[in-house]
Design an enzyme around this catalytic site. Structure first.
Site, PDB file in Angstrom:
ATOM      1  N   ASP A   1       4.552   5.160  -1.774  1.00 13.17           N
ATOM      2  CA  ASP A   1       5.277   4.745  -0.564  1.00 13.17           C
ATOM      3  C   ASP A   1       5.750   3.297  -0.633  1.00 13.17           C
ATOM      4  O   ASP A   1       5.191   2.476  -1.350  1.00 13.17           O
ATOM      5  CB  ASP A   1       4.379   4.930   0.666  1.00 13.17           C
ATOM      6  CG  ASP A   1       3.095   4.137   0.560  1.00 13.17           C
ATOM      7  OD1 ASP A   1       2.511   4.076  -0.550  1.00 13.17           O
ATOM      8  OD2 ASP A   1       2.656   3.553   1.564  1.00 13.17           O
ATOM      9  N   GLU A   2       6.770   3.021   0.148  1.00 17.51           N
ATOM     10  CA  GLU A   2       7.193   1.672   0.487  1.00 17.51           C
ATOM     11  C   GLU A   2       7.391   0.735  -0.703  1.00 17.51           C
ATOM     12  O   GLU A   2       6.965  -0.420  -0.658  1.00 17.51           O
ATOM     13  CB  GLU A   2       6.188   1.045   1.477  1.00 17.51           C
ATOM     14  CG  GLU A   2       6.117   1.785   2.793  1.00 17.51           C
ATOM     15  CD  GLU A   2       5.202   1.139   3.819  1.00 17.51           C
ATOM     16  OE1 GLU A   2       5.578   1.162   4.997  1.00 17.51           O
ATOM     17  OE2 GLU A   2       4.130   0.612   3.452  1.00 17.51           O
TER      18      GLU A   2
END
Ligand SMILES: *[C@@H]1O[C@H](CO)[C@@H](O)[C@H](O)[C@H]1NC(C)=O
Ligand SMILES: *[C@@H]1O[C@H](CO)[C@@H](O)[C@H](O)[C@H]1NC(C)=O
Ligand SMILES: *[C@@H]1O[C@H](CO)[C@@H](O)[C@H](O)[C@H]1NC(C)=O
Ligand SMILES: *[C@@H]1O[C@H](CO)[C@@H](O)[C@H](O)[C@H]1NC(C)=O
Ligand SMILES: *[C@@H]1O[C@H](CO)[C@@H](O)[C@H](O)[C@H]1NC(C)=O
Ligand SMILES: *[C@@H]1O[C@H](CO)[C@@H](O)[C@H](O)[C@H]1NC(C)=O
Length: 876
Positions: A534-535
């Site tokens: 993620d991210e």
């Protein structure tokens, strides 16, 4: 600006010649008081807010512009926008500089004006976006100077956050303006008033628990009048060898004996059988299903499971039926879960939780039939699992302290203070991790370890940098030293992306996966490896020469955004070789345009995607269904309903971040409809109701249909731990919301499928009423017996016909009032006649009846904000 820069260099020159002694640092830590106050969130639409730090000299010496430095965590970037900037910004006579993550420094410039005893200095500055919640402000600011010991500034220490100003004005507790037609208006969230809460809580009080078991069984027949007293010594348990885990669990909890032969009566029989349950009219055998029969006349209890897990859940249901005297009613239950995946995620990286806290959570998960523990073991702020042979991971990556070089430990973050004592430090040894696996295994909970990569890698990158320096080799190096890319992650790290283009990154990952496979072997074979994904900050690897080489020579990829896909393919190949399934957060297996990576290109049998990032008006809530349609197994993780790091109420005194919804109460989680996704969309982040077009776009094109419902494998709750430093805070955030999660994960309510809004809401309200009464009259007492520090809901109240009337979210809890500012308290009853104009305080007083806990406990309502608690009364 240039002038400021010049001022900085002159100041720096001053720093390096003058020095201060430890006594000065100690003095300041003791006598200099820090206060932090948000002044205005609304000044600049949603771009910036204004805040103020005040330094007050409470001692008798002068505070001078010596070269001291205050380190503090500020979870928003401090403006102007050029921060992070190694040169910092100058505000009057101090300089503020961003370090990494939430860490900033504040230090005097050479024009610093002294703070005399009793005097103070105010520093005003702008931060990015907004801060509307007290727990955004992190404790344990500290002060130091070169070569001296850092000291925690005393008035910021601990959990009280008393140095943080109250959020007692609209411009402090609201976030932003938004455009409504031609007007700009505030977000719609105000802290609840007692009266507002009274209206919200207004459901029928049943006077007793209407439900018998949470989560609700498929079929349940109870005859309360006929009972068996179970806590006698003359009952026995009968079970086959293959159910010894379940048999011993029951023996341990009930303190009874095993019998090999079946007596005529007074026995509990455990067995595996093909138990059929009725779902939608047809009979089925569903894994983890069971039947439970309690027959008080013939004096036996039979628990038959489809498998050992089924037997285990039958036992949990039996426990749920035991009343305070130790009786169980006549019962006939057949039951099976709605979903095979019923999970809870816990972040132990931002703050660390000891093994015993994990054990307790596993016990409670088992009690409510949750079966997946998603163990978020690494993040920017810490690496929490021993990998044998790579001791830097835990010795450096597993500890936080004051160390700007990050060669001894990861720099303090999130209020963890200057030393390794505290919740920023800690890790599980191989042995402890295996004990957790064993404990979970006994409770039919699968542990899914997550090693978050390639983003969120600050701690591991620093640890492996230190190793490579010490060993003088790059065997497990995670970054390309030639990479000049500048980026900033959402949590303000500029150095947290592991490089996907160098082979040493994969050598490292292979080593970690191999270790995990070994740790799990013989205890609980590893089935799923969660790589996070993620991210990843945009801009990462953009100017990495290693990536340029790779793109030119090997993978023949032209577009930089494909590097993440390349990384996923690599991880997929490594895990496939260990015969593992793969798991990732949704953005780990998607291109930036929300297009899932080709599932066929990943060799793993199953690839799980956790759909979390569903702010409705952003139009990407369809990712869950897109991923399912593309062949991924989807775990519903929607932040709007299933993120328990968010507050229970839109009140600045409530713990938690609030980036997705402003709040999530138990009722909201209870109402989550995983298979009716878009109908969950209620309000925008502003609190403004959403139209169908806002959620689905023109012609409903954003509301992608679910074509492969079989790929929705379950739902999961999440506890990110940025604001959760103590086990009691963990309990508070999880309970009772976890019960609503369990209810939705296990039980498919009939109202979930009703498309007509008003009818569905009516049915939901009726169901919630039963559930809320069951929590208030029954489940909270059970939680008490496990010493769970759940959140006691603050009361609602108003004056009706000259009488004080009150309620709480969970009927059954007693509300008390005080006329003298909390010196003495009385239960609210018919005699509570209130004089006009009188000022009262209310609290929820939970008097437990549970025998197992130590007498009756008094709990105050958790909110101290006078706005929401004190009731200014007048007759009307
Ligand atoms: C039962 O039927 C409803 C409505 O047709 C459907 O949504 C649901 O998925 C079905 N449940 C199962 C377990 O098949
Ligand atoms: C319990 O329920 C099952 C299935 O509904 C039924 O066959 C059985 O006779 C019931 N037993 C009792 C004691 O009611
Ligand atoms: C990469 O380098 C180019 C050219 O110097 C620069 O314009 C760009 O901003 C750099 N990208 C990043 C993410 O640093
Ligand atoms: C970095 O650049 C140097 C000099 O161009 C080169 O020798 C080295 O291999 C590069 N390192 C990586 C990891 O690409
Ligand atoms: C993964 O393995 C497949 C099959 O062996 C291979 O074709 C592919 O190139 C590999 N991917 C990467 C990124 O190494
Ligand atoms: C409850 O509130 C009273 C008065 O506000 C306070 O003295 C007491 O310490 C509190 N108790 C708990 C358990 O928080």
């Amino acid at each position: 600006m240039d002038l400021h820069v010049a001022a900085f260099y002159i100041a720096f020159a001053t720093f390096s010649v003058s020095a201060i002694d430890q006594a000065t640092v100690d003095y300041m830590a003791t006598y200099m008081e820090v206060s932090y106050e948000v002044l205005d969130n609304l000044r600049d639409e949603l771009r910036t807010f204004e805040a103020q730090i005040t330094l007050t000299n409470r001692g008798s010496s002068i505070i001078k512009g010596d070269p001291w430095i205050i380190y503090f965590c500020h979870i928003r970037m401090i403006e102007p926008e050029h921060l992070p900037d190694p040169k910092g910004i100058i505000r009057d006579d101090v300089k503020i500089t961003h370090i990494q993550g939430c860490m900033f420094t504040l230090e005097p410039t050479n024009s610093f004006k002294t703070i005399i005893p009793g005097g103070s200095k105010k520093i005003r500055f702008l931060g990015e976006n907004w801060i509307v919640s007290k727990t955004d402000i992190m404790p344990n600011w500290y002060i130091t100077s070169q070569h001296l010991h850092p000291r925690t500034i005393m008035n910021t220490a601990g959990e009280s956050l008393s140095f943080a100003g109250d959020f007692d004005e609209v411009k402090k507790w609201k976030r932003y303006y938004f455009q409504d037609g031609k007007y700009k208006v505030h977000d719609l969230y105000d802290p609840y008033t007692t009266r507002y809460r009274f209206v919200l809580n207004n459901i029928k009080d049943h006077g007793k628990s209407p439900g018998h078991v949470v989560p609700t069984p498929l079929e349940i027949h109870i005859i309360d009048k006929q009972k068996i007293l179970l806590n006698t010594r003359d009952w026995v348990v009968i079970y086959p060898e293959r159910l010894s885990n379940e048999g011993l669990y029951l023996i341990d909890k009930l303190n009874i004996l095993r019998s090999i032969t079946q007596p005529l009566h007074r026995y509990i029989k455990l067995a595996i059988e093909e138990v059929r349950v009725k779902v939608n009219g047809s009979e089925k055998i569903i894994p983890e299903g069971y039947s439970l029969e309690i027959d008080p006349e013939a004096e036996f209890i039979k628990i038959l499971g489809v498998d050992a897990a089924g037997v285990f859940y039958g036992i949990q249901t039996l426990f749920a039926l035991i009343d305070e005297e130790g009786n169980v009613p006549k019962a006939n239950i057949s039951d099976a879960p709605r979903y095979p995946y019923r999970g809870m995620e816990l972040d132990v990286a931002r703050n660390f939780f000891e093994q015993k806290t994990i054990f307790k959570l596993l016990d409670l998960m088992a009690m409510y039939k949750l079966n997946k523990f998603h163990f978020h073991l690494t993040d920017d702020e810490g690496w929490r699992i021993e990998i044998q042979g790579l001791q830097e991971l835990t010795e450096i990556g597993g500890q936080r302290c004051h160390d700007p070089s990050e060669e001894r430990c990861i720099m303090s973050q999130l209020g963890s203070g200057p030393t390794i004592v505290g919740s920023g430090s800690g890790y599980y040894s191989k042995k402890q991790y295996q004990e957790i696996l064993r404990y979970a295994n006994q409770r039919h909970i699968e542990v899914i370890p997550e090693i978050d990569m390639p983003g969120h890698g600050h701690a591991v990158i620093k640890a492996m940098e230190a190793r490579s320096k010490k060993m003088m080799n790059n065997q497990f190096l995670l970054i390309d030293h030639n990479d000049t890319s500048k980026y900033k992650s959402i949590q303000m790290y500029t150095d947290n992306a592991i490089n996907p283009c160098i082979s040493s990154s994969y050598a490292f990952i292979r080593k970690v996966i191999e270790s995990l496979v070994t740790y799990h072997k013989d205890v609980m074979p590893l089935k799923i490896y969660h790589f996070g994904g993620d991210e990843v900050a945009s801009g990462a690897w953009e100017n990495s020469t290693a990536c340029e080489d790779l793109m030119k020579n090997k993978w023949q990829i032209i577009e930089k955004k494909i590097l993440k896909e390349y990384f996923v393919h690599q991880i997929s190949n490594i895990t496939f070789n260990y015969n593992l399934d793969l798991a990732a957060w949704e953005d780990g297996v998607m291109e930036s345009g929300s297009k899932p990576f080709k599932r066929e290109a990943l060799q793993n049998k199953n690839v799980y995607a956790y759909a979390w990032d569903n702010i409705w008006e952003w139009g990407q809530s369809n990712r869950a269904y897109k991923l399912a349609n593309a062949g991924y197994k989807v775990v519903m993780s929607q932040a709007t309903h299933l993120y328990f790091d968010h507050p229970y109420e839109p009140d600045p005194e409530e713990r938690g971040y609030y980036w997705a919804p402003r709040f999530t109460d138990t009722r909201k989680t209870f109402g989550f409809m995983p298979e009716n996704l878009y109908n969950n969309a209620d309000v925008a982040r502003s609190g403004q109701p959403l139209t169908e077009e806002q959620v689905c776009g023109k012609d409903a094109k954003n509301c992608v249909k679910l074509e492969k419902p079989e790929n929705i494998v379950g739902i999961q709750g999440h506890l990110w731990s940025e604001t959760v430093r103590k086990p009691e805070q963990l309990d508070f955030m999880l309970f009772p919301r976890l019960l609503a999660l369990a209810e939705r994960a296990w039980h498919h309510a009939s109202w979930e499928d009703i498309q007509e809004n008003s009818i569905r809401k009516k049915r939901l309200n009726e169901d919630w009423e039963l559930f809320a009464n069951t929590i208030g009259y029954k489940e909270l007492k059970r939680l008490d017996s496990f010493e769970v520090d759940y959140r006691v809901p603050p009361p609602g109240g108003m004056i009706k016909n000259g009488r004080l009337v009150t309620n709480t979210a969970f009927p059954g809890l007693v509300v008390q009032y005080s006329r003298n500012g909390g010196k003495s308290w009385h239960d609210v009853d018919d005699k509570a006649i209130i004089e006009g104009g009188e000022k009262l305080q209310l609290r929820t007083n939970f008097q437990t009846l549970s025998k197992t806990s130590s007498g009756s406990k008094l709990r105050n309502s958790s909110l101290s904000l006078s706005l929401s608690l004190s009731l200014s009364l007048s007759r009307y």
